[in-house]
Design a protein around this motif. Structure first.
Motif, PDB file in Angstrom:
ATOM      1  N   GLY A  40       0.798  -1.205   0.000  1.00 25.10           N
ATOM      2  CA  GLY A  40       0.000   0.000   0.000  1.00 25.10           C
ATOM      3  C   GLY A  40       0.839   1.267   0.000  1.00 25.10           C
ATOM      4  N   ASP A  41       0.179   2.352  -0.370  1.00 26.71           N
ATOM      5  CA  ASP A  41       0.854   3.650  -0.438  1.00 26.71           C
ATOM      6  C   ASP A  41       1.381   4.042   0.949  1.00 26.71           C
ATOM      7  OD1 ASP A  41       1.786   6.033  -1.469  1.00 26.71           O
ATOM      8  OD2 ASP A  41      -0.148   7.064  -1.219  1.00 26.71           O
ATOM      9  N   GLY A  42       2.666   4.397   1.002  1.00 30.75           N
ATOM     10  CA  GLY A  42       3.269   4.822   2.253  1.00 30.75           C
ATOM     11  C   GLY A  42       3.747   3.699   3.145  1.00 30.75           C
ATOM     12  N   ALA A  43       3.629   2.452   2.696  1.00 26.78           N
ATOM     13  CA  ALA A  43       4.069   1.330   3.531  1.00 26.78           C
ATOM     14  C   ALA A  43       5.568   1.416   3.801  1.00 26.78           C
ATOM     15  CB  ALA A  43       3.731   0.008   2.850  1.00 26.78           C
ATOM     16  N   LYS A  44       5.967   1.041   5.009  1.00 25.25           N
ATOM     17  CA  LYS A  44       7.372   1.076   5.402  1.00 25.25           C
ATOM     18  C   LYS A  44       7.799  -0.288   5.927  1.00 25.25           C
ATOM     19  CE  LYS A  44       7.245   5.979   6.690  1.00 25.25           C
ATOM     20  NZ  LYS A  44       7.454   6.978   7.770  1.00 25.25           N
ATOM     21  N   GLY A  45       9.095  -0.559   5.821  1.00 27.42           N
ATOM     22  CA  GLY A  45       9.624  -1.812   6.349  1.00 27.42           C
ATOM     23  C   GLY A  45       9.103  -3.045   5.631  1.00 27.42           C
ATOM     24  N   VAL A  46       8.826  -2.918   4.336  1.00 27.67           N
ATOM     25  CA  VAL A  46       8.295  -4.047   3.557  1.00 27.67           C
ATOM     26  C   VAL A  46       9.393  -5.099   3.381  1.00 27.67           C
ATOM     27  CG1 VAL A  46       7.311  -4.725   1.335  1.00 27.67           C
ATOM     28  CG2 VAL A  46       6.682  -2.530   2.373  1.00 27.67           C
ATOM     29  N   ARG A  47       9.052  -6.357   3.589  1.00 26.83           N
ATOM     30  CA  ARG A  47      10.024  -7.442   3.473  1.00 26.83           C
ATOM     31  C   ARG A  47      10.395  -7.694   2.015  1.00 26.83           C
ATOM     32  NH1 ARG A  47      10.955 -11.204   7.224  1.00 26.83           N
ATOM     33  NH2 ARG A  47      10.992 -12.819   5.609  1.00 26.83           N
ATOM     34  N   ALA A  48      11.569  -8.280   1.833  1.00 27.46           N
ATOM     35  CA  ALA A  48      12.058  -8.545   0.479  1.00 27.46           C
ATOM     36  C   ALA A  48      11.187  -9.538  -0.264  1.00 27.46           C
ATOM     37  CB  ALA A  48      13.499  -9.055   0.538  1.00 27.46           C
ATOM     38  N   ASP A  49      10.542 -10.454   0.469  1.00 26.47           N
ATOM     39  CA  ASP A  49       9.722 -11.479  -0.194  1.00 26.47           C
ATOM     40  C   ASP A  49       8.249 -11.080  -0.298  1.00 26.47           C
ATOM     41  OD1 ASP A  49       9.148 -11.608   2.473  1.00 26.47           O
ATOM     42  OD2 ASP A  49       9.560 -13.749   2.709  1.00 26.47           O
ATOM     43  N   ALA A  50       7.915  -9.830   0.050  1.00 21.84           N
ATOM     44  CA  ALA A  50       6.533  -9.371  -0.074  1.00 21.84           C
ATOM     45  C   ALA A  50       6.161  -9.217  -1.547  1.00 21.84           C
ATOM     46  CB  ALA A  50       6.359  -8.035   0.647  1.00 21.84           C
ATOM     47  N   PRO A  51       4.894  -9.459  -1.897  1.00 20.29           N
ATOM     48  CA  PRO A  51       4.493  -9.316  -3.304  1.00 20.29           C
ATOM     49  C   PRO A  51       4.401  -7.856  -3.722  1.00 20.29           C
ATOM     50  CG  PRO A  51       2.594  -9.828  -1.929  1.00 20.29           C
ATOM     51  CD  PRO A  51       3.797  -9.922  -1.032  1.00 20.29           C
ATOM     52  N   LEU A  52       4.715  -7.598  -4.969  1.00 19.08           N
ATOM     53  CA  LEU A  52       4.511  -6.292  -5.595  1.00 19.08           C
ATOM     54  C   LEU A  52       3.545  -6.522  -6.747  1.00 19.08           C
ATOM     55  CD1 LEU A  52       5.028  -3.337  -6.251  1.00 19.08           C
ATOM     56  CD2 LEU A  52       7.184  -4.005  -7.340  1.00 19.08           C
ATOM     57  N   GLU A  53       2.413  -5.821  -6.711  1.00 17.69           N
ATOM     58  CA  GLU A  53       1.361  -6.123  -7.678  1.00 17.69           C
ATOM     59  C   GLU A  53       0.501  -4.886  -7.918  1.00 17.69           C
ATOM     60  OE1 GLU A  53      -0.992 -10.095  -7.767  1.00 17.69           O
ATOM     61  OE2 GLU A  53      -2.207  -8.684  -6.593  1.00 17.69           O
ATOM     62  N   VAL A  54       0.113  -4.683  -9.173  1.00 18.76           N
ATOM     63  CA  VAL A  54      -0.818  -3.624  -9.562  1.00 18.76           C
ATOM     64  C   VAL A  54      -1.992  -4.296 -10.270  1.00 18.76           C
ATOM     65  CG1 VAL A  54      -1.137  -1.481 -10.849  1.00 18.76           C
ATOM     66  CG2 VAL A  54       1.100  -2.015  -9.860  1.00 18.76           C
ATOM     67  N   THR A  55      -3.244  -4.001  -9.811  1.00 12.20           N
ATOM     68  CA  THR A  55      -4.420  -4.655 -10.397  1.00 12.20           C
ATOM     69  C   THR A  55      -5.547  -3.654 -10.610  1.00 12.20           C
ATOM     70  OG1 THR A  55      -5.282  -5.239  -8.197  1.00 12.20           O
ATOM     71  CG2 THR A  55      -3.901  -6.875  -9.307  1.00 12.20           C
ATOM     72  N   VAL A  56      -6.448  -3.994 -11.548  1.00 11.87           N
ATOM     73  CA  VAL A  56      -7.695  -3.245 -11.751  1.00 11.87           C
ATOM     74  C   VAL A  56      -8.831  -4.262 -11.777  1.00 11.87           C
ATOM     75  CG1 VAL A  56      -6.704  -1.259 -12.935  1.00 11.87           C
ATOM     76  CG2 VAL A  56      -7.292  -3.287 -14.258  1.00 11.87           C
ATOM     77  N   PRO A  57     -10.034  -3.882 -11.249  1.00 11.00           N
ATOM     78  CA  PRO A  57     -11.149  -4.830 -11.211  1.00 11.00           C
ATOM     79  C   PRO A  57     -11.773  -5.072 -12.574  1.00 11.00           C
ATOM     80  CG  PRO A  57     -11.836  -2.689 -10.367  1.00 11.00           C
ATOM     81  CD  PRO A  57     -10.358  -2.604 -10.585  1.00 11.00           C
ATOM     82  N   ASP A  58     -11.680  -4.092 -13.447  1.00 11.20           N
ATOM     83  CA  ASP A  58     -12.197  -4.257 -14.812  1.00 11.20           C
ATOM     84  C   ASP A  58     -11.384  -3.362 -15.740  1.00 11.20           C
ATOM     85  OD1 ASP A  58     -13.184  -1.634 -14.495  1.00 11.20           O
ATOM     86  OD2 ASP A  58     -15.063  -2.399 -13.685  1.00 11.20           O
ATOM     87  N   GLY A  59     -11.686  -3.421 -17.005  1.00 10.53           N
ATOM     88  CA  GLY A  59     -10.898  -2.661 -17.970  1.00 10.53           C
ATOM     89  C   GLY A  59      -9.511  -3.265 -18.123  1.00 10.53           C
ATOM     90  N   ARG A  60      -8.504  -2.401 -18.289  1.00 13.46           N
ATOM     91  CA  ARG A  60      -7.152  -2.910 -18.478  1.00 13.46           C
ATOM     92  C   ARG A  60      -6.126  -1.868 -18.031  1.00 13.46           C
ATOM     93  NH1 ARG A  60      -4.985  -0.445 -23.000  1.00 13.46           N
ATOM     94  NH2 ARG A  60      -6.524   0.594 -24.346  1.00 13.46           N
ATOM     95  N   LEU A  61      -4.960  -2.357 -17.684  1.00 13.20           N
ATOM     96  CA  LEU A  61      -3.836  -1.483 -17.358  1.00 13.20           C
ATOM     97  C   LEU A  61      -3.198  -1.011 -18.657  1.00 13.20           C
ATOM     98  CD1 LEU A  61      -2.300  -3.571 -14.447  1.00 13.20           C
ATOM     99  CD2 LEU A  61      -3.230  -1.248 -14.232  1.00 13.20           C
ATOM    100  N   GLU A  62      -3.112   0.287 -18.811  1.00 14.52           N
ATOM    101  CA  GLU A  62      -2.523   0.848 -20.032  1.00 14.52           C
ATOM    102  C   GLU A  62      -1.017   1.051 -19.883  1.00 14.52           C
ATOM    103  OE1 GLU A  62      -4.375   3.991 -22.949  1.00 14.52           O
ATOM    104  OE2 GLU A  62      -3.330   5.042 -21.318  1.00 14.52           O
ATOM    105  N   ARG A  63      -0.593   1.439 -18.679  1.00 16.01           N
ATOM    106  CA  ARG A  63       0.834   1.668 -18.449  1.00 16.01           C
ATOM    107  C   ARG A  63       1.141   1.499 -16.971  1.00 16.01           C
ATOM    108  NH1 ARG A  63       4.246   5.961 -17.105  1.00 16.01           N
ATOM    109  NH2 ARG A  63       2.469   7.369 -16.860  1.00 16.01           N
ATOM    110  N   VAL A  64       2.247   0.807 -16.681  1.00 13.79           N
ATOM    111  CA  VAL A  64       2.735   0.677 -15.309  1.00 13.79           C
ATOM    112  C   VAL A  64       4.238   0.943 -15.322  1.00 13.79           C
ATOM    113  CG1 VAL A  64       3.072  -0.818 -13.315  1.00 13.79           C
ATOM    114  CG2 VAL A  64       0.970  -0.998 -14.654  1.00 13.79           C
ATOM    115  N   LYS A  65       4.674   1.882 -14.498  1.00  7.21           N
ATOM    116  CA  LYS A  65       6.103   2.174 -14.370  1.00  7.21           C
ATOM    117  C   LYS A  65       6.460   2.112 -12.894  1.00  7.21           C
ATOM    118  CE  LYS A  65       9.761   5.505 -15.478  1.00  7.21           C
ATOM    119  NZ  LYS A  65      10.080   6.814 -16.089  1.00  7.21           N
ATOM    120  N   VAL A  66       7.397   1.220 -12.568  1.00  8.49           N
ATOM    121  CA  VAL A  66       7.866   1.077 -11.192  1.00  8.49           C
ATOM    122  C   VAL A  66       9.353   1.413 -11.171  1.00  8.49           C
ATOM    123  CG1 VAL A  66       8.157  -0.486  -9.233  1.00  8.49           C
ATOM    124  CG2 VAL A  66       6.138  -0.680 -10.705  1.00  8.49           C
ATOM    125  N   VAL A  67       9.739   2.315 -10.299  1.00  5.78           N
ATOM    126  CA  VAL A  67      11.128   2.762 -10.192  1.00  5.78           C
ATOM    127  C   VAL A  67      11.643   2.449  -8.795  1.00  5.78           C
ATOM    128  CG1 VAL A  67      12.686   4.748 -10.237  1.00  5.78           C
ATOM    129  CG2 VAL A  67      10.855   4.551 -11.932  1.00  5.78           C
TER     130      VAL A  67
END
Length: 393
Positions: A40-67
């Protein structure tokens, strides 16, 4: 005229319902809320094995950029969108989060009606309290002899040796098989089956950052080291004959008279690799178990062969006729020299023609063969024995 009855019924008109939901309490969903990001936004101390995921309930993802921002450096995280267009996840090695890093996520989605929404979030990963590092040889951009062994000494005991060894890749051009060998829990050496060919370019990719070498102890290094193998020089010391044959690319350069270890303090047999070169150094018997038997503050042209103190060095305190006729040292190999050192002496001549990584082999001594972990002496192990101590068998 408005009556009390009218006044009482007015709120009911103002709060009329649509599909049973009071209009006064209706809260339209913000467009960005349609895009869900984990963590979640602002989360701290996230473990290395935690999942990273972006989802939408309908439609589609047009662009995702993770830095990923790590050590003041930015790097885009590679990932893939699922076939239905609704889920983005990092790909390959990027699936495991880097520790002590900040991540930013920017996503744009299109719903079924063609409306676009965007979301920006950030989170940070846990900063480990315990780190380990590996002190390594040889130096970056160095030119070394054909006997060079890539060696790592870790500052903490390693229990997950496979994870650490997997994170270090040693490759050669031209290609040759290079295998790691563990000496206990704190040292990992790499070498090919035979000496490197002259001209070989060797690359050491160190990817130890965030590798868990022991429970709760993570690596901190990520870098690339490159070195070049120079000409071949192998010198054969015959302790019985009291000579050293110096061969360059297979050709005999010179036969030099030497003085090896005395009968009570013999020199190790075996193949030893030059690990240090000193124009001048101090040699004190207290540091190697000989008490106060000697303390020479200005030993010239000192070439280290073992961790325990075997050197090939200049000797100005013995008579010149010692060399080639008497073994007098405390285990070192001595060459004739003068006080202060000179390039015109056998010791100076040999020193000027020596590289880190050159091989000096001692034969016909009354001593045992040097231990493979005493200095860079791993060439004394047969190839099957060397491979047997790899954590990646």
């Amino acid at each position: 005229m408005l009556t009390w009855a009218g006044l009482l019924t007015l709120p009911a008109v103002l709060t009329g319902c649509t599909d049973g939901v009071p209009l006064i309490n209706a809260k339209p969903r913000a467009p960005q809320d349609a895009i869900r990001v984990v963590p979640g936004d602002g989360a701290k101390g996230v473990r290395a094995d935690a999942p990273l995921e972006v989802t939408v309930p309908d439609g589609r993802l047009e662009r995702v950029k993770v830095v990923r921002i790590e050590d003041a450096q930015q790097e885009e995280v590679t990932g893939r969108v699922s076939g239905d267009g609704r889920t983005w996840r990092p790909a390959g090695a990027a699936a495991r989060l880097k520790l002590a890093a900040k991540y930013s996520v920017d996503a744009v989605a299109v719903d079924g009606a063609g409306h676009r929404s965007a979301r920006h979030t950030t989170f940070t990963t846990v900063v480990p309290g315990d780190r380990f590092i590996g002190y390594f040889k040889p130096e970056n951009r160095s030119t070394v002899g054909t006997g060079m062994i890539v060696s790592f000494d870790f500052n903490r005991p390693i229990t997950d040796r496979a994870a650490v060894q997997r994170a270090i890749r040693v490759t050669a051009d031209p290609a040759v098989e290079v295998v790691g060998h563990w000496f206990g829990k704190e040292r990992l050496d790499f070498r090919p089956q035979e000496y490197w060919d002259p001209g070989t370019e060797v690359t050491v990719d160190i990817g130890l950052r965030d590798v868990e070498g022991a429970p709760g102890v993570f690596g901190s290094q990520r870098k690339t080291v490159r070195f070049t193998v120079g000409r071949s020089q192998v010198s054969l010391v015959d302790a019985e004959e009291k000579t050293m044959e110096v061969r360059r690319d297979g050709e005999l350069l010179s036969t030099v008279p030497i003085s090896a270890g005395a009968p009570s303090t013999t020199t190790y047999n075996g193949k030893m690799v030059v690990s240090e070169l000193h124009e001048v150094t101090r040699m004190n018997g207290d540091t190697v178990g000989f008490g106060g038997e000697y303390d020479i503050k200005d030993v010239p042209h000192a070439i280290r062969l073992t961790t325990t103190g075997t050197f090939l060095h200049g000797n100005y305190w013995s008579p010149p006729d010692t060399f080639g006729s008497i073994n007098t040292s405390h285990g070192c190999v001595g060459l004739r020299d003068v006080k202060g050192g000179s390039a015109d002496t056998p010791a100076g001549w040999f020193f000027d023609r020596t590289l880190i990584g050159d091989v000096v082999e001692v034969v016909n001594s009354e001593d045992k063969t040097v231990a493979p972990d005493n200095g860079l002496s791993g060439w004394n192990l047969p190839w099957p024995a060397w491979k047997a101590a790899s954590a990646l068998r």
